[in-house]
Design a protein around this motif. Structure first.
Motif, PDB file in Angstrom:
ATOM      1  N   TYR A 132     -25.969 -24.777  -9.956  1.00 38.67           N
ATOM      2  CA  TYR A 132     -26.511 -25.746  -9.005  1.00 38.67           C
ATOM      3  C   TYR A 132     -27.609 -26.617  -9.605  1.00 38.67           C
ATOM      4  O   TYR A 132     -27.709 -27.805  -9.293  1.00 38.67           O
ATOM      5  N   ALA A 133     -28.455 -26.061 -10.478  1.00 41.80           N
ATOM      6  CA  ALA A 133     -29.496 -26.871 -11.119  1.00 41.80           C
ATOM      7  C   ALA A 133     -28.844 -27.981 -11.943  1.00 41.80           C
ATOM      8  O   ALA A 133     -29.293 -29.133 -11.921  1.00 41.80           O
ATOM      9  N   LYS A 134     -27.779 -27.657 -12.653  1.00 36.77           N
ATOM     10  CA  LYS A 134     -27.056 -28.648 -13.460  1.00 36.77           C
ATOM     11  C   LYS A 134     -26.445 -29.731 -12.563  1.00 36.77           C
ATOM     12  O   LYS A 134     -26.472 -30.911 -12.898  1.00 36.77           O
ATOM     13  N   LYS A 135     -25.934 -29.334 -11.404  1.00 34.57           N
ATOM     14  CA  LYS A 135     -25.359 -30.320 -10.474  1.00 34.57           C
ATOM     15  C   LYS A 135     -26.445 -31.258  -9.950  1.00 34.57           C
ATOM     16  O   LYS A 135     -26.209 -32.460  -9.802  1.00 34.57           O
ATOM     17  N   LEU A 136     -27.627 -30.700  -9.667  1.00 33.68           N
ATOM     18  CA  LEU A 136     -28.744 -31.549  -9.240  1.00 33.68           C
ATOM     19  C   LEU A 136     -29.132 -32.521 -10.351  1.00 33.68           C
ATOM     20  O   LEU A 136     -29.371 -33.707 -10.094  1.00 33.68           O
ATOM     21  N   LEU A 137     -29.171 -32.028 -11.586  1.00 29.90           N
ATOM     22  CA  LEU A 137     -29.491 -32.879 -12.735  1.00 29.90           C
ATOM     23  C   LEU A 137     -28.464 -34.005 -12.858  1.00 29.90           C
ATOM     24  O   LEU A 137     -28.829 -35.179 -13.019  1.00 29.90           O
TER      25      LEU A 137
ATOM     26  N   VAL B 184     -39.541 -36.636 -11.987  1.00 37.65           N
ATOM     27  CA  VAL B 184     -39.035 -35.336 -11.533  1.00 37.65           C
ATOM     28  C   VAL B 184     -40.149 -34.310 -11.721  1.00 37.65           C
ATOM     29  O   VAL B 184     -40.677 -34.162 -12.817  1.00 37.65           O
ATOM     30  N   TYR B 185     -40.487 -33.612 -10.627  1.00 37.48           N
ATOM     31  CA  TYR B 185     -41.579 -32.646 -10.656  1.00 37.48           C
ATOM     32  C   TYR B 185     -41.103 -31.197 -10.749  1.00 37.48           C
ATOM     33  O   TYR B 185     -41.748 -30.375 -11.376  1.00 37.48           O
ATOM     34  N   HIS B 186     -40.010 -30.904 -10.075  1.00 35.16           N
ATOM     35  CA  HIS B 186     -39.607 -29.503  -9.958  1.00 35.16           C
ATOM     36  C   HIS B 186     -38.122 -29.418  -9.611  1.00 35.16           C
ATOM     37  O   HIS B 186     -37.628 -30.222  -8.826  1.00 35.16           O
ATOM     38  N   THR B 187     -37.444 -28.450 -10.192  1.00 30.42           N
ATOM     39  CA  THR B 187     -36.071 -28.132  -9.811  1.00 30.42           C
ATOM     40  C   THR B 187     -36.040 -26.654  -9.460  1.00 30.42           C
ATOM     41  O   THR B 187     -36.538 -25.826 -10.226  1.00 30.42           O
ATOM     42  N   GLY B 188     -35.498 -26.342  -8.303  1.00 28.21           N
ATOM     43  CA  GLY B 188     -35.441 -24.949  -7.889  1.00 28.21           C
ATOM     44  C   GLY B 188     -34.173 -24.636  -7.122  1.00 28.21           C
ATOM     45  O   GLY B 188     -33.631 -25.486  -6.416  1.00 28.21           O
ATOM     46  N   VAL B 189     -33.710 -23.401  -7.284  1.00 30.50           N
ATOM     47  CA  VAL B 189     -32.527 -22.912  -6.578  1.00 30.50           C
ATOM     48  C   VAL B 189     -32.900 -21.570  -5.947  1.00 30.50           C
ATOM     49  O   VAL B 189     -33.588 -20.756  -6.573  1.00 30.50           O
ATOM     50  N   GLU B 190     -32.464 -21.363  -4.721  1.00 31.77           N
ATOM     51  CA  GLU B 190     -32.754 -20.094  -4.032  1.00 31.77           C
ATOM     52  C   GLU B 190     -32.179 -18.925  -4.834  1.00 31.77           C
ATOM     53  O   GLU B 190     -31.116 -19.062  -5.447  1.00 31.77           O
ATOM     54  N   PRO B 191     -32.869 -17.772  -4.821  1.00 35.40           N
ATOM     55  CA  PRO B 191     -32.417 -16.624  -5.617  1.00 35.40           C
ATOM     56  C   PRO B 191     -30.954 -16.246  -5.406  1.00 35.40           C
ATOM     57  O   PRO B 191     -30.245 -15.944  -6.362  1.00 35.40           O
ATOM     58  N   GLU B 192     -30.489 -16.319  -4.150  1.00 42.18           N
ATOM     59  CA  GLU B 192     -29.097 -15.918  -3.900  1.00 42.18           C
ATOM     60  C   GLU B 192     -28.079 -16.918  -4.449  1.00 42.18           C
ATOM     61  O   GLU B 192     -26.883 -16.624  -4.521  1.00 42.18           O
ATOM     62  N   ALA B 193     -28.555 -18.110  -4.853  1.00 40.09           N
ATOM     63  CA  ALA B 193     -27.647 -19.135  -5.350  1.00 40.09           C
ATOM     64  C   ALA B 193     -27.766 -19.336  -6.861  1.00 40.09           C
ATOM     65  O   ALA B 193     -27.126 -20.221  -7.429  1.00 40.09           O
ATOM     66  N   GLU B 194     -28.583 -18.525  -7.519  1.00 42.25           N
ATOM     67  CA  GLU B 194     -28.766 -18.682  -8.963  1.00 42.25           C
ATOM     68  C   GLU B 194     -27.492 -18.323  -9.718  1.00 42.25           C
ATOM     69  O   GLU B 194     -26.684 -17.522  -9.256  1.00 42.25           O
ATOM     70  N   GLY B 195     -27.330 -18.950 -10.888  1.00 48.61           N
ATOM     71  CA  GLY B 195     -26.191 -18.636 -11.746  1.00 48.61           C
ATOM     72  C   GLY B 195     -24.901 -19.333 -11.354  1.00 48.61           C
ATOM     73  O   GLY B 195     -23.841 -19.026 -11.886  1.00 48.61           O
ATOM     74  N   LYS B 196     -24.975 -20.289 -10.435  1.00 45.68           N
ATOM     75  CA  LYS B 196     -23.769 -20.988  -9.979  1.00 45.68           C
ATOM     76  C   LYS B 196     -23.710 -22.427 -10.473  1.00 45.68           C
ATOM     77  O   LYS B 196     -22.863 -23.196 -10.059  1.00 45.68           O
TER      78      LYS B 196
ATOM     79  N   GLN C 193     -33.652 -29.874 -20.656  1.00 47.75           N
ATOM     80  CA  GLN C 193     -32.303 -30.440 -20.804  1.00 47.75           C
ATOM     81  C   GLN C 193     -32.339 -31.736 -21.617  1.00 47.75           C
ATOM     82  O   GLN C 193     -31.493 -31.964 -22.477  1.00 47.75           O
ATOM     83  N   PHE C 194     -33.328 -32.582 -21.333  1.00 45.92           N
ATOM     84  CA  PHE C 194     -33.453 -33.842 -22.070  1.00 45.92           C
ATOM     85  C   PHE C 194     -33.740 -33.558 -23.552  1.00 45.92           C
ATOM     86  O   PHE C 194     -33.232 -34.254 -24.419  1.00 45.92           O
ATOM     87  N   THR C 195     -34.566 -32.547 -23.825  1.00 46.92           N
ATOM     88  CA  THR C 195     -34.918 -32.192 -25.200  1.00 46.92           C
ATOM     89  C   THR C 195     -33.722 -31.604 -25.941  1.00 46.92           C
ATOM     90  O   THR C 195     -33.493 -31.914 -27.108  1.00 46.92           O
ATOM     91  N   ARG C 196     -32.938 -30.770 -25.255  1.00 46.15           N
ATOM     92  CA  ARG C 196     -31.768 -30.136 -25.878  1.00 46.15           C
ATOM     93  C   ARG C 196     -30.630 -31.111 -26.129  1.00 46.15           C
ATOM     94  O   ARG C 196     -29.825 -30.915 -27.025  1.00 46.15           O
ATOM     95  N   HIS C 197     -30.517 -32.140 -25.290  1.00 44.58           N
ATOM     96  CA  HIS C 197     -29.401 -33.086 -25.373  1.00 44.58           C
ATOM     97  C   HIS C 197     -29.923 -34.527 -25.401  1.00 44.58           C
ATOM     98  O   HIS C 197     -29.597 -35.322 -24.526  1.00 44.58           O
TER      99      HIS C 197
END
Length: 96
Positions: free
Chosen positions: A53-58, A39-51, A82-86
């Motif tokens: 979505y990154a967690k759903k991709l994970l 995994v190189y990068h995870t990104g969410v468009e600014p208008e979709a942040e806080g929903k 996320q891997f380090t925290r959990h």
């Protein structure tokens, strides 16, 4: 309603792409080689942040990896965090 699709090229490079009503709003850029998903990068468009979505991709990536008996090389800061925290949640798939 969001949909996540794994889209790869012939070299097995690509992404888990997150679409909402047909519009791409997030991605987790990956590559596959043998039994390792990098995994190189995870990104969410600014208008979709806080929903979440990154967690759903994970979650989608983790589910794919477990289903295909692979390991994850986490070069993406978000996934690594996320891997380090959990660690207990991901120890079976984390290639450190």
């Amino acid at each position: 309603m969001e949909t996540i699709k794994l889209e790869l090229d012939e070299k097995k490079h690509g992404a888990f792409n997150l679409y909402v009503d047909g519009k791409k709003l997030g991605e987790m850029v990956i590559s596959l080689k043998d039994d390792v998903l990098t995994v190189y990068h995870t990104g969410v468009e600014p208008e979709a942040e806080g929903k979440g979505y990154a967690k759903k991709l994970l979650e989608e990536m983790v589910s794919y990896v477990r289903e295909h008996k692979m390991m994850v090389k986490a070069l993406c800061p978000y996934v690594h965090a996320q891997f380090t925290r959990h660690p207990d949640e991901y120890q079976d798939i984390w290639k450190k």
